[in-house]
Design an enzyme around this catalytic site. Structure first.
Site, mmCIF file in Angstrom:
data_model
loop_
_atom_site.group_PDB
_atom_site.id
_atom_site.type_symbol
_atom_site.label_atom_id
_atom_site.label_comp_id
_atom_site.label_asym_id
_atom_site.label_seq_id
_atom_site.Cartn_x
_atom_site.Cartn_y
_atom_site.Cartn_z
ATOM 1 N N LYS A 279 0.670 -17.720 6.732
ATOM 2 C CA LYS A 279 -0.111 -18.799 6.091
ATOM 3 C C LYS A 279 0.565 -19.322 4.820
ATOM 4 O O LYS A 279 0.485 -20.519 4.526
ATOM 5 C CB LYS A 279 -1.535 -18.338 5.758
ATOM 6 C CG LYS A 279 -2.308 -17.712 6.916
ATOM 7 C CD LYS A 279 -2.315 -18.545 8.173
ATOM 8 C CE LYS A 279 -2.457 -17.675 9.408
ATOM 9 N NZ LYS A 279 -1.704 -18.111 10.576
ATOM 10 N N GLU B 294 -8.014 -18.464 -2.610
ATOM 11 C CA GLU B 294 -8.503 -19.833 -2.423
ATOM 12 C C GLU B 294 -9.939 -19.917 -2.900
ATOM 13 O O GLU B 294 -10.706 -18.970 -2.741
ATOM 14 C CB GLU B 294 -8.510 -20.204 -0.918
ATOM 15 C CG GLU B 294 -7.222 -20.776 -0.401
ATOM 16 C CD GLU B 294 -7.313 -21.148 1.074
ATOM 17 O OE1 GLU B 294 -8.413 -21.050 1.660
ATOM 18 O OE2 GLU B 294 -6.285 -21.536 1.625
ATOM 19 N N HIS C 45 -16.268 -15.365 13.562
ATOM 20 C CA HIS C 45 -14.954 -15.970 13.832
ATOM 21 C C HIS C 45 -14.649 -16.121 15.312
ATOM 22 O O HIS C 45 -13.541 -16.464 15.691
ATOM 23 C CB HIS C 45 -13.836 -15.201 13.127
ATOM 24 C CG HIS C 45 -14.074 -15.078 11.647
ATOM 25 N ND1 HIS C 45 -14.182 -16.180 10.837
ATOM 26 C CD2 HIS C 45 -14.261 -14.001 10.853
ATOM 27 C CE1 HIS C 45 -14.416 -15.775 9.600
ATOM 28 N NE2 HIS C 45 -14.477 -14.471 9.582
ATOM 29 N N ARG D 114 -0.306 -22.685 19.888
ATOM 30 C CA ARG D 114 -0.539 -22.381 21.312
ATOM 31 C C ARG D 114 -1.498 -23.405 21.910
ATOM 32 O O ARG D 114 -2.087 -24.210 21.183
ATOM 33 C CB ARG D 114 -1.182 -20.996 21.435
ATOM 34 C CG ARG D 114 -2.514 -20.937 20.696
ATOM 35 C CD ARG D 114 -3.312 -19.681 20.934
ATOM 36 N NE ARG D 114 -4.642 -19.780 20.359
ATOM 37 C CZ ARG D 114 -4.949 -19.545 19.097
ATOM 38 N NH1 ARG D 114 -4.026 -19.182 18.229
ATOM 39 N NH2 ARG D 114 -6.199 -19.679 18.669
HETATM 40 C C1 MV4 Z 1 -12.253 -20.437 4.408
HETATM 41 C C2 MV4 Z 1 -13.653 -20.585 4.296
HETATM 42 C C3 MV4 Z 1 -14.164 -21.041 3.117
HETATM 43 N N1 MV4 Z 1 -13.334 -21.319 2.089
HETATM 44 N N2 MV4 Z 1 -11.478 -20.730 3.364
HETATM 45 C C4 MV4 Z 1 -12.172 -18.350 8.658
HETATM 46 C C5 MV4 Z 1 -11.153 -18.458 9.726
HETATM 47 C C6 MV4 Z 1 -9.903 -18.829 9.030
HETATM 48 N N3 MV4 Z 1 -9.153 -19.755 9.820
HETATM 49 C C7 MV4 Z 1 -10.328 -19.414 7.745
HETATM 50 N N4 MV4 Z 1 -11.736 -19.194 7.630
HETATM 51 C C8 MV4 Z 1 -12.421 -19.646 6.574
HETATM 52 N N5 MV4 Z 1 -11.673 -20.003 5.506
HETATM 53 C C9 MV4 Z 1 -12.020 -21.165 2.231
HETATM 54 N N6 MV4 Z 1 -11.232 -21.424 1.189
HETATM 55 C C10 MV4 Z 1 -14.432 -20.253 5.381
HETATM 56 C C11 MV4 Z 1 -13.830 -19.777 6.532
HETATM 57 C C12 MV4 Z 1 -14.730 -19.441 7.586
HETATM 58 C C13 MV4 Z 1 -14.711 -20.100 8.792
HETATM 59 C C14 MV4 Z 1 -13.781 -21.089 9.075
HETATM 60 C C15 MV4 Z 1 -13.787 -21.724 10.280
HETATM 61 C C16 MV4 Z 1 -14.727 -21.385 11.230
HETATM 62 C C17 MV4 Z 1 -15.623 -20.417 10.992
HETATM 63 C C18 MV4 Z 1 -15.638 -19.750 9.773
HETATM 64 C C19 MV4 Z 1 -16.579 -18.779 9.534
HETATM 65 C C20 MV4 Z 1 -16.593 -18.131 8.354
HETATM 66 C C21 MV4 Z 1 -15.658 -18.452 7.370
#
Ligand code: MV4
Length: 496
Positions: free
Chosen positions: A115, A199, A234, A291
């Site tokens: 990342k 973040e 997730h 992917r």
């Molecule tokens: C976040 C966030 C809130 N703030 N980053 C979860 C999966 C990963 N790809 C990144 N994720 C998140 N990052 C910041 N700065 C909340 C999530 C997150 C989330 C993101 C996408 C789909 C579902 C989620 C469920 C919980 C938290």
């Protein structure tokens, strides 16, 4: 490209082979001992057993799979999703052996797999990112200062993570040190890399991702967005395209950013750029998945493209046959993932035998699956039975079609997430389009489900009806009639 080996199993292996067949390309299946009777094995022109059931002894054996390719004169490998699909070393080995890897370059995978290196790669483009640290955070004091500037609460994320793995939320400075240490030790043991970054925590975001497609000549287009906010821990449960919240202006801007992210790593093939969208409709780049994704069918429905065909053409070195201006969204597609899990019991996997398995049919219904009635769902792999996709002119019609399709779906022998998905489809917040990634946590309890178990009153009513009918026409066929089955739409129903 005359022969493709599909290094995967289940619905995605079948889905890839179907396109190969349409393109006149021969297919090779690989399978584990647990998948001897699987549909992808039956569908392929040739099939090779590559080992025992556990993935690390079968579907993850890259060298064994390459050996099969050489023996059978395979031209290309399609990795599907999961397993070896994002393994840069495997992709590199495949190409070194003169076989085409149907996916991006190993370099693109490496850049986006980490990342922090992904963020660094896109830095020269104008791509919005969540406020936080620029690189890895190793010093606690510095981490706290960065967190204060970004504003608490913050998230500590593992650079080698992704998909929510190794994420920790920190509400206040006093908790930072402990959480950072935990995050580093988790990341080290899970990924062999303890790099973490900070973040600002975006509260109540939507998860919106953009499908991109690039060729080996530097052309990249986007195929619009998928809305994936309905997820549980997730794990995505429902995906749709287009998103009901994006304006045309935001869609174009996100699309532009996604194309730039792909260009930043010289991407070719099909990929997905993930964004968070906050309550004020600001979006932020999160990560790129290198992917074909599980939810790709909703994009196929609204664009009319076959993403696997595009992947194969790109892998062959062809230029994309269309430009951004040629692409447009038609209609609305909805996908639910049907898992062998028990929503009434904390979504625990409920693997076993598919005693009854009848797919829904009819206008605008697509089922991507890898099972047939009577088959066992192996315990070794993901418990997803099928993806149920509906397509219609409008979102409301696609939802109503989904409810109809869920009611037609007849699965017994295992508990499934169908009833749960129907609950979501009927929920006012979902129907209005006003929901975020916390939907399941905020709106679902097992009490919302009623897995139909005929009560005594109902059984008495059925028996008396049978007795009554028997008196009316006393034929032999009536004599042989079995206990009446509870109709499926009742099983998939929910309480209001
Ligand atoms: C976040 C966030 C809130 N703030 N980053 C979860 C999966 C990963 N790809 C990144 N994720 C998140 N990052 C910041 N700065 C909340 C999530 C997150 C989330 C993101 C996408 C789909 C579902 C989620 C469920 C919980 C938290």
């Amino acid at each position: 490209m005359n022969k493709i080996l599909v290094a995967n199993r289940g619905e995605i292996a079948l889905r890839v082979m179907r396109t190969c067949k349409e393109m006149g390309i021969k297919t090779v299946a690989v399978y584990s001992d647990a998948d001897r009777n699987a549909l992808h094995v039956k569908y392929a022109d040739e099939a090779v057993n590559i080992g025992p059931a556990p993935s690390n002894q079968s579907y993850l054996r890259g060298e064994k799979i390459i050996e099969v390719c050489k023996k059978l004169n395979v031209d290309g490998i399609h990795p599907g999703y999961g397993f070896l699909s994002e393994n840069a070393e495997f992709a590199e080995l495949v190409e070194k052996e003169g076989i085409v890897f149907i996916g991006p370059s190993a370099d693109s995978m490496r850049v986006m797999g980490d990342k922090l290196s992904a963020k660094a790669a896109v830095k020269k483009y104008n791509i919005p990112m969540v406020p936080g640290s620029e690189g890895a955070v190793t010093d606690v004091k510095l981490g706290i200062e960065i967190a204060k500037i970004a504003g608490f609460p913050v998230l500590i994320k593992a650079s080698a993570g992704g998909g929510g793995k190794g994420m920790r939320i920190v509400d206040k400075p006093e908790e930072f040190e402990e959480q950072m240490k935990l995050a580093i030790s988790e990341a080290t043991s899970a990924f062999g890399d303890g790099s973490v970054f900070v973040e600002k925590y975006v509260a109540g975001p939507r998860h919106i991702e953009i499908q991109v497609l690039g060729d080996k000549h530097g052309n990249v287009v986007h195929l619009f967005e998928r809305e994936c906010s309905i997820q549980r821990r997730h794990q995505k449960v429902i995906e749709e395209a287009p998103s009901s919240v994006l304006t045309e202006a935001i869609r174009m801007e996100m699309g532009r950013c996604a194309v730039d992210v792909a260009k930043a790593c010289n991407y070719y093939g099909a990929g997905t750029v993930e964004f968070l969208l906050d309550e004020n409709k600001n979006f932020y780049f999160l990560e790129m998945n290198t992917r074909l994704q599980v939810e790709h069918p909703v994009t196929e429905m609204i664009t009319g493209l076959d993403l696997v065909r595009e992947q194969i053409n790109v892998a062959k070195g062809q230029e994309l046959a269309f430009k951004q201006e040629d692409l447009k969204i038609s209609g609305h597609a909805m996908e639910v993932r049907v898992y062998a899990e028990d929503p009434a019991n904390n979504f625990l996997p409920d693997i076993g035998n598919l005693k009854t398995y009848k797919r829904p049919q009819g206008n605008g219904v697509r089922v991507d699956d890898g099972f047939e009635e009577g088959m066992d769902i192996p315990i070794y792999y993901d418990p997803m039975i099928a993806k149920l996709i509906t397509y219609s002119a409008t979102r409301t019609q696609a939802i109503d079609r989904m409810i109809r399709a869920i009611e037609e779906y007849d699965i017994t022998g295992v508990q499934t997430t169908l009833g749960f998905c129907k609950y979501v489809m009927q929920h006012p917040a979902f129907r209005s389009g006003n929901f975020d990634t916390h939907f399941v946590k905020n709106h679902f309890t097992p009490e919302n489900l009623s897995n139909f178990k005929p009560d005594e009153e109902m059984i008495a009513a059925i028996l008396s009806a049978m007795a009554f009918e028997k008196k009316q026409v006393n034929t032999t066929s009536q004599e042989k009639q079995e206990t009446p089955q509870v109709s499926n739409w009742k099983r998939n129903r929910i309480k209001h």
